[in-house]
Design a protein around this motif. Structure first.
Motif, PDB file in Angstrom:
ATOM      1  N   LYS A   2      52.569  56.207  49.082  1.00 20.79           N
ATOM      2  CA  LYS A   2      51.544  56.906  49.840  1.00 20.79           C
ATOM      3  C   LYS A   2      50.271  56.074  49.945  1.00 20.79           C
ATOM      4  O   LYS A   2      49.598  56.077  50.969  1.00 20.79           O
ATOM      5  N   LEU A   3      49.973  55.346  48.887  1.00 26.40           N
ATOM      6  CA  LEU A   3      48.786  54.488  48.886  1.00 26.40           C
ATOM      7  C   LEU A   3      48.888  53.409  49.960  1.00 26.40           C
ATOM      8  O   LEU A   3      47.899  53.086  50.622  1.00 26.40           O
ATOM      9  N   VAL A   4      50.083  52.885  50.167  1.00 24.43           N
ATOM     10  CA  VAL A   4      50.290  51.863  51.200  1.00 24.43           C
ATOM     11  C   VAL A   4      50.020  52.455  52.583  1.00 24.43           C
ATOM     12  O   VAL A   4      49.355  51.841  53.420  1.00 24.43           O
ATOM     13  N   TRP A   5      50.540  53.657  52.829  1.00 17.64           N
ATOM     14  CA  TRP A   5      50.331  54.296  54.131  1.00 17.64           C
ATOM     15  C   TRP A   5      48.856  54.607  54.364  1.00 17.64           C
ATOM     16  O   TRP A   5      48.338  54.447  55.468  1.00 17.64           O
ATOM     17  N   TRP A   6      48.170  55.074  53.303  1.00 22.22           N
ATOM     18  CA  TRP A   6      46.748  55.377  53.454  1.00 22.22           C
ATOM     19  C   TRP A   6      45.929  54.106  53.671  1.00 22.22           C
ATOM     20  O   TRP A   6      44.954  54.114  54.422  1.00 22.22           O
ATOM     21  N   ALA A   9      46.417  53.227  57.248  1.00 19.67           N
ATOM     22  CA  ALA A   9      45.616  54.121  58.085  1.00 19.67           C
ATOM     23  C   ALA A   9      44.141  53.714  58.061  1.00 19.67           C
ATOM     24  O   ALA A   9      43.473  53.703  59.104  1.00 19.67           O
ATOM     25  N   ALA A  10      43.638  53.359  56.888  1.00 19.70           N
ATOM     26  CA  ALA A  10      42.234  52.940  56.782  1.00 19.70           C
ATOM     27  C   ALA A  10      41.989  51.664  57.569  1.00 19.70           C
ATOM     28  O   ALA A  10      40.961  51.536  58.252  1.00 19.70           O
ATOM     29  N   ILE A  11      42.923  50.737  57.503  1.00 21.95           N
ATOM     30  CA  ILE A  11      42.781  49.488  58.258  1.00 21.95           C
ATOM     31  C   ILE A  11      42.795  49.772  59.755  1.00 21.95           C
ATOM     32  O   ILE A  11      41.979  49.229  60.510  1.00 21.95           O
ATOM     33  N   LEU A  12      43.714  50.631  60.204  1.00 17.01           N
ATOM     34  CA  LEU A  12      43.787  50.965  61.626  1.00 17.01           C
ATOM     35  C   LEU A  12      42.501  51.632  62.113  1.00 17.01           C
ATOM     36  O   LEU A  12      41.974  51.298  63.180  1.00 17.01           O
ATOM     37  N   ILE A  13      41.987  52.558  61.326  1.00 19.88           N
ATOM     38  CA  ILE A  13      40.750  53.244  61.717  1.00 19.88           C
ATOM     39  C   ILE A  13      39.581  52.267  61.721  1.00 19.88           C
ATOM     40  O   ILE A  13      38.748  52.285  62.632  1.00 19.88           O
ATOM     41  N   PHE A  14      39.503  51.408  60.708  1.00 21.53           N
ATOM     42  CA  PHE A  14      38.429  50.416  60.659  1.00 21.53           C
ATOM     43  C   PHE A  14      38.487  49.475  61.857  1.00 21.53           C
ATOM     44  O   PHE A  14      37.472  49.201  62.502  1.00 21.53           O
ATOM     45  N   ALA A  32      43.474  56.673  66.769  1.00 20.11           N
ATOM     46  CA  ALA A  32      44.455  57.756  66.893  1.00 20.11           C
ATOM     47  C   ALA A  32      45.692  57.465  66.047  1.00 20.11           C
ATOM     48  O   ALA A  32      46.216  58.352  65.375  1.00 20.11           O
ATOM     49  N   LEU A  33      46.145  56.233  66.051  1.00 21.42           N
ATOM     50  CA  LEU A  33      47.306  55.858  65.248  1.00 21.42           C
ATOM     51  C   LEU A  33      47.003  56.004  63.754  1.00 21.42           C
ATOM     52  O   LEU A  33      47.842  56.475  62.984  1.00 21.42           O
ATOM     53  N   GLY A  34      45.808  55.627  63.347  1.00 23.54           N
ATOM     54  CA  GLY A  34      45.404  55.821  61.952  1.00 23.54           C
ATOM     55  C   GLY A  34      45.383  57.289  61.573  1.00 23.54           C
ATOM     56  O   GLY A  34      45.837  57.677  60.489  1.00 23.54           O
TER      57      GLY A  34
END
Length: 87
Positions: A2-6, A9-14, A32-34
């Motif tokens: 789960k940590l990898v997915w989060w 997501a943080a990288i995508l949002i950033f 949106a993907l994040g």
């Protein structure tokens, strides 16, 4: 895991926030993907989005628009956040 997915997501949002002002439209899709990755991996996040969609008609319209236009896999994830009908 789960940590990898989060982290993804943080990288995508950033990256989305960093590129939202560029003339090439990459910022909003990355954000949106994040958000989709977060919703897919967290029941609490899906529940929170569902509650916000219930109270805000504009937000619900935006998510419904995204559900209709997203690929099937992403659309299923976004549908998990639809407000439930009260009986």
């Amino acid at each position: 895991m789960k940590l990898v997915w989060w982290a993804l997501a943080a990288i995508l949002i950033f990256l989305g926030l960093a590129t939202v002002w560029l003339p090439i439209p990459t910022g909003v899709p990355l954000m949106a993907l994040g958000a989709i990755v977060i919703i897919a991996t967290s029941r609490g996040a899906a529940r929170s989005i569902r509650n916000r969609r219930r109270s805000g008609t504009r937000l619900n319209q935006v998510f419904t628009w995204l559900e209709d236009r997203a690929p099937i896999y992403f659309s299923r994830i976004l549908r998990r956040t639809r407000p439930r009908k009260k009986h």
